[in-house]
Design a protein around this motif. Structure first.
Motif, short mmCIF file in Angstrom:
data_model
loop_
_atom_site.label_atom_id
_atom_site.label_comp_id
_atom_site.label_asym_id
_atom_site.label_seq_id
_atom_site.Cartn_x
_atom_site.Cartn_y
_atom_site.Cartn_z
N ALA A 51 0.84 -1.21 0.00
CA ALA A 51 0.00 0.00 0.00
C ALA A 51 0.87 1.25 0.00
O ALA A 51 0.59 2.23 -0.71
N LEU A 52 1.94 1.23 0.77
CA LEU A 52 2.85 2.38 0.82
C LEU A 52 3.60 2.55 -0.50
O LEU A 52 3.81 3.68 -0.95
N ARG A 53 3.99 1.46 -1.11
CA ARG A 53 4.67 1.54 -2.40
C ARG A 53 3.75 2.17 -3.45
O ARG A 53 4.18 3.03 -4.22
N ARG A 54 2.49 1.77 -3.47
CA ARG A 54 1.53 2.37 -4.40
C ARG A 54 1.38 3.87 -4.13
O ARG A 54 1.33 4.67 -5.05
N LEU A 55 1.32 4.24 -2.86
CA LEU A 55 1.19 5.65 -2.51
C LEU A 55 2.43 6.42 -2.93
O LEU A 55 2.33 7.52 -3.49
N ARG A 56 3.62 5.86 -2.70
CA ARG A 56 4.87 6.52 -3.13
C ARG A 56 4.89 6.71 -4.64
O ARG A 56 5.24 7.78 -5.14
N GLU A 57 4.50 5.70 -5.38
CA GLU A 57 4.47 5.81 -6.85
C GLU A 57 3.48 6.87 -7.30
O GLU A 57 3.74 7.61 -8.25
N ARG A 58 2.36 6.97 -6.61
CA ARG A 58 1.38 8.01 -6.95
C ARG A 58 1.94 9.41 -6.69
O ARG A 58 1.82 10.30 -7.52
N VAL A 59 2.56 9.59 -5.54
CA VAL A 59 3.14 10.90 -5.20
C VAL A 59 4.23 11.27 -6.19
O VAL A 59 4.25 12.39 -6.72
N THR A 60 5.14 10.35 -6.48
CA THR A 60 6.23 10.67 -7.41
C THR A 60 5.70 10.87 -8.83
O THR A 60 6.20 11.72 -9.56
N GLY A 61 4.68 10.12 -9.21
CA GLY A 61 4.11 10.27 -10.54
C GLY A 61 3.39 11.60 -10.72
O GLY A 61 3.45 12.22 -11.79
N GLU A 62 2.71 12.08 -9.68
CA GLU A 62 1.93 13.31 -9.79
C GLU A 62 2.74 14.56 -9.43
O GLU A 62 2.49 15.63 -9.97
N TYR A 63 3.70 14.44 -8.48
CA TYR A 63 4.44 15.62 -8.03
C TYR A 63 5.95 15.48 -8.11
O TYR A 63 6.66 16.48 -8.04
N GLY A 64 6.45 14.27 -8.18
CA GLY A 64 7.88 14.06 -8.35
C GLY A 64 8.72 14.31 -7.12
O GLY A 64 9.94 14.13 -7.15
N ARG A 65 8.12 14.71 -6.03
CA ARG A 65 8.88 14.99 -4.81
C ARG A 65 8.00 14.84 -3.58
O ARG A 65 6.78 14.83 -3.69
N LEU A 66 8.66 14.76 -2.43
CA LEU A 66 7.94 14.70 -1.16
C LEU A 66 8.64 15.64 -0.19
O LEU A 66 9.85 15.57 -0.01
N ASP A 67 7.86 16.53 0.41
CA ASP A 67 8.41 17.50 1.35
C ASP A 67 8.21 17.09 2.81
O ASP A 67 9.04 17.41 3.66
N PHE A 68 7.11 16.39 3.10
CA PHE A 68 6.81 15.97 4.47
C PHE A 68 6.26 14.56 4.49
O PHE A 68 5.37 14.23 3.70
N LEU A 69 6.76 13.76 5.40
CA LEU A 69 6.16 12.48 5.75
C LEU A 69 5.73 12.63 7.21
O LEU A 69 6.57 12.88 8.08
N ILE A 70 4.44 12.50 7.45
CA ILE A 70 3.91 12.67 8.81
C ILE A 70 3.37 11.32 9.28
O ILE A 70 2.37 10.83 8.75
N CYS A 71 4.05 10.74 10.26
CA CYS A 71 3.67 9.44 10.80
C CYS A 71 2.81 9.65 12.04
O CYS A 71 3.33 9.92 13.13
N ASN A 72 1.51 9.54 11.85
CA ASN A 72 0.54 9.79 12.90
C ASN A 72 -0.25 8.54 13.28
O ASN A 72 -0.91 8.52 14.29
N ALA A 73 -0.17 7.49 12.48
CA ALA A 73 -0.97 6.29 12.72
C ALA A 73 -0.50 5.57 13.99
O ALA A 73 0.70 5.44 14.24
N CYS A 74 -1.46 5.11 14.78
CA CYS A 74 -1.16 4.37 16.01
C CYS A 74 -2.39 3.57 16.40
O CYS A 74 -3.51 4.04 16.25
N PRO A 75 -2.19 2.36 16.91
CA PRO A 75 -3.34 1.58 17.37
C PRO A 75 -3.99 2.25 18.59
O PRO A 75 -3.34 3.01 19.31
N PRO A 76 -5.26 1.96 18.84
CA PRO A 76 -5.92 2.52 20.02
C PRO A 76 -5.23 2.07 21.31
O PRO A 76 -4.69 0.97 21.38
#
Length: 169
Positions: A51-76
């Motif tokens: 799922a992350l690989r697909r998201l990375r490919e989408r970001v690079t395909g549409e914008y070619g760069r990433l400025d922020f990765l925000i890791c907010n996910a956590c189990p309850p």
């Protein structure tokens, strides 16, 4: 351009909205599909490399760069005690919570390094002021903070930020 993991509710939804109001393009990932503007929100698990690989490919395909990765996910957070019958649940919680930051870091650090971007790891004030019933949560949050420290050593162009939230408010 930002990737925000855990973007559908609470702090994640608020961060997504705030970034978009300031003109950022925000790609979200959430386990549920109720994250407002679905066009840039992927439904998936932040610990799933595919799922992350697909998201990375989408970001690079549409914008070619990433400025922020925000890791907010956590189990309850559920209360647990350090006792024999909870050891397996504590270990499983720590493993899952750490993987929700570790897996995205491994997938996006090189892209952040190329752009001189920032890895933001959402931690907790409970790391500094421990809550008796949360040994699993505190251990996981401390571990992801250290992953952020090492990431900035291995990828020197990546800036890092740890934000401590308060779950007690």
């Amino acid at each position: 351009t930002a990737v925000l993991l855990g973007s559908s509710r609470g702090l994640g939804a608020a961060m997504k909205q705030a970034l978009e109001l300031r003109g950022a393009v925000v790609y979200g990932m959430a386990r549920s599909g109720n994250a407002g503007d679905q066009s840039r929100t992927e439904v998936g698990d932040a610990a799933d490399p595919e799922a992350l690989r697909r998201l990375r490919e989408r970001v690079t395909g549409e914008y070619g760069r990433l400025d922020f990765l925000i890791c907010n996910a956590c189990p309850p957070i559920l209360p647990l005690r350090l006792e024999p019958n909870a050891a397996e649940r504590i270990g499983a919680y720590i493993n899952l919570a750490v993987s929700l930051t570790l897996t995205p870091l491994t997938e996006f650090l090189e892209l952040l390094n190329r752009s001189g971007g920032c890895a933001v790891i959402i931690s907790s004030s409970a790391v500094e002021n421990p809550v008796r019933e949360w040994p699993h949560y505190i251990a996981a949050k401390r571990a992801v903070e250290m992953l952020g420290c090492v990431a900035s050593l291995q990828y020197p162009r990546v800036r890092r930020s740890e934000e401590h939230t308060s779950e007690l408010q």
